[in-house]
Design a protein around this motif. Structure first.
Motif, PDB file in Angstrom:
ATOM      1  N   GLU A   4      36.011 -17.406  10.121  1.00 20.86           N
ATOM      2  CA  GLU A   4      37.129 -16.600  10.242  1.00 20.86           C
ATOM      3  C   GLU A   4      37.934 -17.486   9.357  1.00 20.86           C
ATOM      4  N   ILE A   5      38.132 -16.078   8.166  1.00 22.54           N
ATOM      5  CA  ILE A   5      39.783 -16.145   7.318  1.00 22.54           C
ATOM      6  C   ILE A   5      40.751 -15.965   7.057  1.00 22.54           C
ATOM      7  N   TRP A   6      41.397 -16.201   7.848  1.00 22.11           N
ATOM      8  CA  TRP A   6      43.065 -15.736   7.040  1.00 22.11           C
ATOM      9  C   TRP A   6      43.363 -15.905   6.295  1.00 22.11           C
ATOM     10  N   THR A   7      44.426 -14.271   5.881  1.00 26.64           N
ATOM     11  CA  THR A   7      44.784 -13.656   4.739  1.00 26.64           C
ATOM     12  C   THR A   7      45.793 -12.934   4.528  1.00 26.64           C
ATOM     13  N   ASP A   8      46.322 -12.897   3.555  1.00 21.89           N
ATOM     14  CA  ASP A   8      47.463 -11.455   3.745  1.00 21.89           C
ATOM     15  C   ASP A   8      47.010 -10.999   2.507  1.00 21.89           C
ATOM     16  N   ILE A   9      47.193  -9.710   2.222  1.00 16.83           N
ATOM     17  CA  ILE A   9      47.248  -8.334   1.389  1.00 16.83           C
ATOM     18  C   ILE A   9      47.782  -8.848   0.663  1.00 16.83           C
ATOM     19  N   ASN A  10      49.341  -9.661   0.851  1.00 16.15           N
ATOM     20  CA  ASN A  10      50.224  -9.686  -0.677  1.00 16.15           C
ATOM     21  C   ASN A  10      49.615 -11.129  -1.596  1.00 16.15           C
ATOM     22  N   ASP A  44      54.790 -13.759   3.934  1.00 11.08           N
ATOM     23  CA  ASP A  44      56.532 -13.930   4.082  1.00 11.08           C
ATOM     24  C   ASP A  44      57.327 -12.370   5.135  1.00 11.08           C
ATOM     25  N   PRO A  45      57.148 -13.149   6.345  1.00  7.75           N
ATOM     26  CA  PRO A  45      56.763 -12.026   7.606  1.00  7.75           C
ATOM     27  C   PRO A  45      58.668 -11.665   7.692  1.00  7.75           C
ATOM     28  N   LYS A  49      59.915  -4.024   7.062  1.00  6.06           N
ATOM     29  CA  LYS A  49      59.332  -3.115   6.374  1.00  6.06           C
ATOM     30  C   LYS A  49      60.392  -2.023   5.678  1.00  6.06           C
ATOM     31  N   GLY A  50      59.688  -1.940   4.461  1.00  2.00           N
ATOM     32  CA  GLY A  50      60.295  -0.683   3.676  1.00  2.00           C
ATOM     33  C   GLY A  50      61.077  -1.418   2.506  1.00  2.00           C
ATOM     34  N   ASP A  51      61.560  -2.780   2.782  1.00  2.00           N
ATOM     35  CA  ASP A  51      61.571  -3.322   0.960  1.00  2.00           C
ATOM     36  C   ASP A  51      61.139  -3.908  -0.068  1.00  2.00           C
ATOM     37  N   THR A  52      60.804  -3.778  -0.371  1.00  2.00           N
ATOM     38  CA  THR A  52      59.417  -3.488  -1.859  1.00  2.00           C
ATOM     39  C   THR A  52      60.127  -3.918  -2.696  1.00  2.00           C
ATOM     40  N   ASP A  94      53.816  -4.408  -6.587  1.00  2.00           N
ATOM     41  CA  ASP A  94      54.749  -4.843  -5.970  1.00  2.00           C
ATOM     42  C   ASP A  94      54.242  -5.961  -4.377  1.00  2.00           C
ATOM     43  N   TYR A  95      55.230  -5.848  -3.605  1.00  2.00           N
ATOM     44  CA  TYR A  95      55.425  -6.803  -2.563  1.00  2.00           C
ATOM     45  C   TYR A  95      56.356  -6.182  -1.710  1.00  2.00           C
ATOM     46  N   GLY A  96      55.703  -6.563  -0.292  1.00  2.50           N
ATOM     47  CA  GLY A  96      56.306  -6.174   1.055  1.00  2.50           C
ATOM     48  C   GLY A  96      55.559  -6.345   2.085  1.00  2.50           C
ATOM     49  N   ASN A  97      56.320  -6.121   2.670  1.00  2.51           N
ATOM     50  CA  ASN A  97      56.135  -6.197   4.478  1.00  2.51           C
ATOM     51  C   ASN A  97      54.514  -5.992   4.811  1.00  2.51           C
ATOM     52  N   SER A  98      53.780  -7.098   5.034  1.00  4.78           N
ATOM     53  CA  SER A  98      52.637  -6.715   5.400  1.00  4.78           C
ATOM     54  C   SER A  98      51.807  -6.169   7.062  1.00  4.78           C
ATOM     55  N   PHE A  99      53.039  -6.248   7.394  1.00  2.00           N
ATOM     56  CA  PHE A  99      52.531  -6.197   9.238  1.00  2.00           C
ATOM     57  C   PHE A  99      51.413  -5.123  10.189  1.00  2.00           C
TER      58      PHE A  99
END
Length: 238
Positions: A4-10, A44-45, A49-52, A94-99
């Motif tokens: 299992e791999i915990w990751t974030d697209i950011n 960074d939860p 959303k939309g804040d990039t 850019d970065y942003g909310n990944s939820f």
């Protein structure tokens, strides 16, 4: 064996770590018996959303360094990616909310194309123009290219509750396992590897986890209890 791999697209180290892990897995003699599952972790939860915004100023602000230093860090990451044969945009990302992206990854898991979607989202974030955080149509195109049905993708994106509990469950599990950052690799819920380690470390972890798997302990090995088998079920006699 399950990995299992915990990751974030950011996360650029998740992008690099996946490639290094796959180098080790490709050479692992029991590769066909390894199941890989991607789990959700938001770096960074608190980002709405939309804040990039652009990555370089964000990194500079977050870590208290100059933008020149942050840009140099990005170039260093680009060099590491190049060494792995991965494309990497060192400017303009850019970065942003990944939820929502994590919710789509759970849809992709249900449809059997989770790994393909992880790769597509990494490519969209680290290697291609466009934003996976601010451009929903771009995300839809990437998801369809990864093998998902467009209607399914749009339905999940339109419903903020779809797979939300699955994402939060992954994040709770990460906390319970002691993961404070990503990538975080867990092998058979016995061994953990933190960070984008060299392929040799993943080779060692895979080998150790494989060699130390616990054999199945059978209770009532005589096998004389009622059970069903390939030939059907025994019918109790009156």
């Amino acid at each position: 064996m399950r990995v299992e791999i915990w990751t974030d697209i950011n996360c650029p180290f998740c992008y690099l770590g996946k490639a290094r892990f796959e180098q080790a897995l490709d050479a692992f003699p029991h590769k066909d018996q390894v199941e890989v599952v991607h789990r959700s972790f938001e770096l960074d939860p608190a980002v709405a959303k939309g804040d990039t915004g652009l990555v370089v100023p964000r990194i500079a602000e977050k870590y208290g360094i100059s933008e020149a230093q942050a840009a140099a860090n990005e170039r260093g990451l680009g060099a590491q990616a190049q060494a792995l044969g991965l494309p990497y945009l060192t400017e303009g990302r850019d970065y942003g909310n990944s939820f929502d992206l994590h919710r789509l990854l759970h849809l992709a898991k249900d449809k059997g194309v989770q790994d393909a979607l992880v790769d597509a989202l990494y490519r969209g974030n680290f290697a291609e123009d466009g934003s996976v955080f601010a451009d929903e149509e771009h995300v839809v195109r990437l998801a369809v290219a990864a093998g998902l049905d467009e209607a399914d993708v749009r339905a999940v994106l339109a419903d903020p509750d779809a797979y939300a509990d699955a994402v939060r469950a992954d994040e709770r599990e990460a906390a319970e396992l002691g993961a404070t950052g990503v990538p975080f690799f867990v092998l058979d819920r016995t061994y953990g590897v933190s960070g984008a380690q060299p392929a040799e470390v993943f080779t060692q972890a895979l080998t150790q986890a494989w060699d130390n798997r616990s054999p199945l302990t059978v209770i009532d090995s005589a096998g004389d209890a009622d059970a069903c088998g390939p030939d059907g079920c025994a019918v109790p006699q009156a």
